[in-house]
Design an enzyme around this catalytic site. Structure first.
Site, PDB file in Angstrom:
ATOM      1  N   THR A 102      25.525  -2.506 -24.432  1.00  7.60           N
ATOM      2  CA  THR A 102      26.560  -1.783 -23.739  1.00  7.60           C
ATOM      3  C   THR A 102      26.903  -2.475 -22.184  1.00  7.60           C
ATOM      4  O   THR A 102      26.156  -3.335 -21.853  1.00  7.60           O
ATOM      5  CB  THR A 102      26.001  -0.506 -23.291  1.00  7.60           C
ATOM      6  OG1 THR A 102      25.674   0.099 -24.456  1.00  7.60           O
ATOM      7  CG2 THR A 102      27.030   0.307 -22.570  1.00  7.60           C
TER       8      THR A 102
ATOM      9  N   ASN B 265      27.210  -0.546 -29.047  1.00  5.40           N
ATOM     10  CA  ASN B 265      25.886   0.151 -29.221  1.00  5.40           C
ATOM     11  C   ASN B 265      24.715  -0.822 -29.309  1.00  5.40           C
ATOM     12  O   ASN B 265      24.423  -1.394 -28.381  1.00  5.40           O
ATOM     13  CB  ASN B 265      25.885   0.913 -30.495  1.00  5.40           C
ATOM     14  CG  ASN B 265      24.579   1.909 -30.396  1.00  5.40           C
ATOM     15  OD1 ASN B 265      24.048   2.138 -29.434  1.00  5.40           O
ATOM     16  ND2 ASN B 265      24.052   2.572 -31.540  1.00  5.40           N
TER      17      ASN B 265
ATOM     18  N   GLY C  10      21.449   2.279 -23.007  1.00  6.27           N
ATOM     19  CA  GLY C  10      21.121   3.597 -23.739  1.00  6.27           C
ATOM     20  C   GLY C  10      20.785   4.627 -22.922  1.00  6.27           C
ATOM     21  O   GLY C  10      21.256   4.879 -21.952  1.00  6.27           O
TER      22      GLY C  10
HETATM   23  O1  DON Z   1      26.502   5.481 -26.269  1.00  6.70           O
HETATM   24  C1  DON Z   1      25.132   5.508 -26.207  1.00  6.70           C
HETATM   25  O2  DON Z   1      24.428   6.134 -25.462  1.00  6.70           O
HETATM   26  C2  DON Z   1      24.754   4.051 -26.728  1.00  6.70           C
HETATM   27  N1  DON Z   1      25.561   3.692 -27.591  1.00  6.70           N
HETATM   28  C3  DON Z   1      24.887   3.123 -25.714  1.00  6.70           C
HETATM   29  C4  DON Z   1      23.859   1.973 -26.117  1.00  6.70           C
HETATM   30  C5  DON Z   1      23.455   1.208 -24.892  1.00  6.70           C
HETATM   31  O3  DON Z   1      23.551   1.382 -23.971  1.00  6.70           O
HETATM   32  C6  DON Z   1      22.733  -0.276 -25.311  1.00  6.70           C
HETATM   33  N2  DON Z   1      22.525  -0.913 -24.126  1.00  6.70           N
HETATM   34  N3  DON Z   1      21.913  -1.692 -23.514  1.00  6.70           N
END
Ligand code: DON
Length: 600
Positions: free
Chosen positions: A407, A427, A501
């Site tokens: 992200t 994602n 995440g």
């Molecule tokens: O919306 C979410 O919570 C996840 N799809 C975010 C994924 C994410 O942050 C990966 N990053 N480092």
């Protein structure tokens, strides 16, 4: 901490609840009487994209314009996460007027049903939601960036002008950096891209991953961006780009020998952003604005701030300061003692449990946001925290795998005092690894953010319930936590967000707490070591660098299962505004971003 939710409760009621919820903090309606920053700033995960954002500010654009251009540039130079084929959330917090929250999260296609992710034995196949066609949600980014421009852009610059820097970067190319190189070295990324000849030829030319120093030219992406520039969202959701995207999905389905359809032109044409009321809470005399469902980020952030505000943290801090006399402390440690961390972890554990149980897309399930932010919830949560850790006794769950850069977040402030806090994602790193042939952009694997089976963790180790089960046109629950903090006079004090995440929530929270509760400067707060607690698994993970003895005390005095891990997570991109109006940009040194402040 108290909570203000526009249009949800009568103001007098909010006042009463607010006073009941927090000791000493008075709810307020920020008045835009405060000073404006003396310069604008852009912070994001790639220096070329920060430079684009500042270029737009200096050309007379406002924070929304700069955020749009920065996000589009990231789609070119930061393909790990910057995107056209993903989605995200943005907060618009103007110097005067109402803050708004833009939801451009991906949606599940109309044909989505839980059984698409089960094998013949009825068990969920966890790979299906991470790679291949079924992993892909209907992209929201092009519509989201357009909506941000249309609704809040200054109109001093055209949409085409905002697309232009990204088109230039795609057409003329940019030089790959070590983060891109490292991302492509991941075996998982390479395996996912095996299904996509177009991705392989862009990122693994001649079968060899791109390395730093190599020029990356993306003519097809430039054409896709040009169609977006010329036709607005129709240039993506209809016409050639849409056709190419649908054909890519069909090709992927054919290869997977799946006779059913997934994303169709109807899904693309039907994509809609949502404007939502942001969540607003009061913490330590400031207003904290963040994202409502379908992100869980705002609720968890505000819950934990509220719970912690009611503990005598300051007293503990001074106790520990006394106890620490003679102990050398680095700037990252304001004098924490095990009890402070214990409260912080236990609050997170309870909030993440609520996340798993109650949260999902509010257009499909009733999310009890009001209850979860009520003084009653906060008080019950605080009362339930004793001296000992209370990990649940649920069955063992697999460990979340280490994450890479995926992200991405950008924070923008203009000299008019307007802020944009925007988090966007594919994602996983490089999403589903599928590059739309002929259109040059990657597709997300956001479908993995749904809870496909109760109690079975997704790639981030998160569990969920029916509230976050997959359904047609439903948005998967997110952890993205764009946030803005305003002072009592309405002026912006902090613009913040991160990838990571579920670690997004704990990292954003840590920066807010460290700056507002522990009085650390922004750079210290962003660079300081982090910990993460998400209910399941039960243990709390710590980055390295905590003061010797602190974690031992947490274990010995409070019974916390914990683990120090030799890796870092999240990548906070933040702008703080000093009392004299000077903006301070901090891009997390854990990754390769850049903070830029306007020069004139
Ligand atoms: O919306 C979410 O919570 C996840 N799809 C975010 C994924 C994410 O942050 C990966 N990053 N480092």
């Amino acid at each position: 901490m108290s909570f203000l939710r526009r249009g949800s409760l009568p103001w007098s009621m909010v006042l009463v609840l607010g006073l009941a919820a927090c000791r000493g903090a008075e709810p307020f309606e920020p008045v835009p009487s405060g000073p404006r920053p003396i310069r604008g700033a852009v912070v994001c995960e790639h220096p070329l994209a920060s430079a684009v954002g500042v270029e737009i500010l200096e050309a007379g654009g406002n924070a929304a314009d700069a955020a749009v251009a920065t996000a589009l540039a990231l789609a070119v130079v930061y393909p790990q996460a910057g995107n056209l084929g993903g989605g995200g959330f943005a907060l618009w917090v103007p110097h005067s007027g109402e803050a708004t929250a833009l939801d451009f999260r991906e949606v599940a296609p109309e044909t989505a049903m839980p059984d698409r992710f089960r094998n013949a034995e009825g068990e969920v196949d966890p790979e299906l939601s991470k790679s291949g066609p079924l992993a892909v949600g209907v992209p929201g980014s092009p519509a989201g960036l357009w909506a941000l421009y249309q609704t809040h852009g200054s109109k001093r610059l055209s949409w085409q002008a905002l697309c232009e820097p990204a088109i230039r970067l795609a057409e003329e190319g940019f030089v790959a950096d070590s983060f891109l190189e490292a991302g492509l070295r991941s075996a998982t990324v390479r395996r996912r891209m095996q299904r996509s000849p177009a991705a392989l030829s862009l990122f693994y030319p001649g079968g060899i991953p791109l390395i730093r120093g190599q020029r990356v030219v993306q003519p097809e992406l430039a054409d896709t961006l040009r169609r977006l520039a010329e036709q607005g969202p129709d240039g993506f959701y209809r016409g050639l780009t849409a056709t190419l995207l649908v054909q890519e999905i069909e090709r992927q389905l054919l290869e997977a020998e799946d006779p059913r359809s997934w994303i169709t032109s109807t899904d693309l044409e039907g994509y809609e952003v949502r404007w939502r009321d942001p969540l607003r809470g009061v913490f330590r005399g400031r207003e904290v604005v963040s994202m409502p469902p379908p992100s869980s980020g705002g609720i968890v952030l505000l819950q934990v701030l509220a719970v912690l505000e009611g503990f005598p943290v300051a007293a503990q801090l001074s106790d520990s300061r006394i106890a620490l006399r003679g102990v050398e402390r680095d700037g990252a440690d304001p004098g924490f003692n095990p009890r402070i961390l214990h409260w912080w972890i236990e609050a997170l554990r309870r909030s993440f449990a609520a996340r798993a149980e109650y949260m999902g897309d509010p257009d499909h399930v009733q999310v009890p946001t009001e209850e979860l932010l009520s003084p009653g919830w906060v008080a019950r949560c605080r009362l339930s925290i004793g001296e000992q850790a209370m990990p649940s006794i649920a069955p063992f769950l697999p460990e979340p795998p280490p994450e890479g850069p995926q992200t991405t977040h950008l924070s923008v402030l203009d000299r008019g005092g307007n802020a944009v806090s925007l988090t966007t994602t594919l994602n996983s790193s490089f999403g589903a690894g599928i590059l739309v042939e002929g259109a040059g952009f990657l597709l997300n694997n956001e479908i993995d953010d749904f809870a496909h089976q109760g109690g079975v963790p997704n790639q981030f180790g998160l569990v969920g319930s029916e509230a976050n089960g997959i359904a047609a046109k439903k948005r998967p629950l997110s952890s993205m936590t764009p946030a803005v903090v305003r002072r009592h006079d309405g002026s912006v004090e902090l613009v913040v967000g991160s990838p990571g995440g579920p670690r997004i929530i704990t990292s954003v929270l840590a920066v807010v707490l460290r700056t507002l509760m522990f009085d650390q400067d922004l750079e210290t707060a962003v660079t300081a070591p982090r910990f993460h607690q998400q209910w399941k698994p039960e243990r709390t993970e710590f980055e390295l660098g905590w003061r010797p003895g602190l974690l031992e005390g947490l274990d010995a005095d409070h019974g916390h299962p914990l683990r120090e891990v030799d890796r870092t997570w999240a990548s906070v991109q933040a702008i703080g505004v000093l009392d004299n109006g000077e903006p301070v940009g901090v891009s997390d040194p854990r990754r390769g971003g850049a903070a830029r402040v306007e020069e004139r």
